[in-house]
Enzyme design. Sequence first.
Site, PDB file in Angstrom:
ATOM      1  N   SER A  54      13.128 -12.909  44.443  1.00 24.14           N
ATOM      2  CA  SER A  54      13.026 -11.505  44.819  1.00 24.14           C
ATOM      3  C   SER A  54      14.371 -10.859  45.136  1.00 24.14           C
ATOM      4  CB  SER A  54      12.111 -11.360  46.040  1.00 24.14           C
ATOM      5  OG  SER A  54      10.803 -11.771  45.732  1.00 24.14           O
ATOM      6  N   HIS A 109      -0.624  -8.488  59.669  1.00 19.98           N
ATOM      7  CA  HIS A 109      -1.915  -9.150  59.910  1.00 19.98           C
ATOM      8  C   HIS A 109      -1.741  -9.971  61.185  1.00 19.98           C
ATOM      9  CE1 HIS A 109      -5.654 -11.206  59.454  1.00 19.98           C
ATOM     10  NE2 HIS A 109      -5.173 -12.309  58.895  1.00 19.98           N
ATOM     11  N   GLU A 228     -26.056  -7.964  34.502  1.00 19.06           N
ATOM     12  CA  GLU A 228     -26.872  -7.483  35.618  1.00 19.06           C
ATOM     13  C   GLU A 228     -26.377  -7.932  36.984  1.00 19.06           C
ATOM     14  OE1 GLU A 228     -28.961  -5.182  35.151  1.00 19.06           O
ATOM     15  OE2 GLU A 228     -28.823  -5.334  32.975  1.00 19.06           O
TER      16      GLU A 228
END
Length: 342
Positions: A54, A109, A228
Amino acid sequence: MPAKVYTQKEAKVTPIKKKTLAVIGYGSQGHAHALNLKESGCKVIIGLYKGSKSIRVAKRHGFEVMEVAEAVTKAEVIMIGVPDMKQAEVYENEIKPNLSKGKTLLFTHGFAIHFGLIKAPRGVSVIMVAPKGPGHIVRSQYKEGKGVPALIAVNKGSSKDSKKIALAWAAGVGAARSGILETSFKEETETDLFGEQAVLCGGASALVEAGFETLVEAGYAPEMAYFECLHELKLIVDLMIESGIAGMRFSVSETAKYGDVTRGPRVINGNVKRSMKSILKEIQSGKFAKEWVKEYQNGLPNYNKLLEDGEKHPIEETGQRLRSLMPWIPKKNIKGAQASYS
């Protein structure tokens, strides 16, 4: 009691404008927070481990990137944006030794704080800013002049200005444009885990697979069962998100509505609710956290086996074949893919 909602009237970026903000990690939430805060006029630096993939991405986005220890030393507010199970190790080795009185730790969090994986020293404040959406949505909504709602919390023992800092950070990432709700680390952590396990991930996937299996075992084609029990689920969920459960019922046929209100409670019945209460108790007691930490430390054997078993379920093969017939559905090869900001 309904939570208080803060908007742009009460939440201003000003309290953090003159502070140095460090974002540790540049993943989904990390990159969104960093970019939004920078564009809100804040000074943001990025802390990453040496060799992180990163680094190049963060530098391309115009950030000063340094190793975690240096970022913690330089910053006054430090967001820990690495995965839950990696936070304690990063904290003990690189963050804690460089903390000093007056600094603020910020989480998206509450897991590590609520379950005691991380314990901040005296004089260091602990807050939470948790947007209720993935990082790419936090970022895209900000760019459109909008915002994703966020939760804030202040841990016991934090400084008096901690709430202002939490509100300011939330405003900086765009949350004040929609709404900021105040909670606690305990409430956010326990409700988040319960939602994931009993309804959103665990409950929904188990319900879909059980419905699929019931139809196939009764002799119906797997393609019909897929349509479904899985494919049309998005239509129903979208209607619920847009208008609530009552609004969804308004939009479907009378036959569907009657089947909903008379048969739904036979599937999600008292036994299911008792199981949900049992799951909640395991979360509240810390049993789940201890189990998950132990599983992670042991190398994730059960975790990996259960995921592999799930990938072999017949609904996956059926779904892959049917999705190839639907050009309007984006095709994503999730397995093995790396996030752009990992």
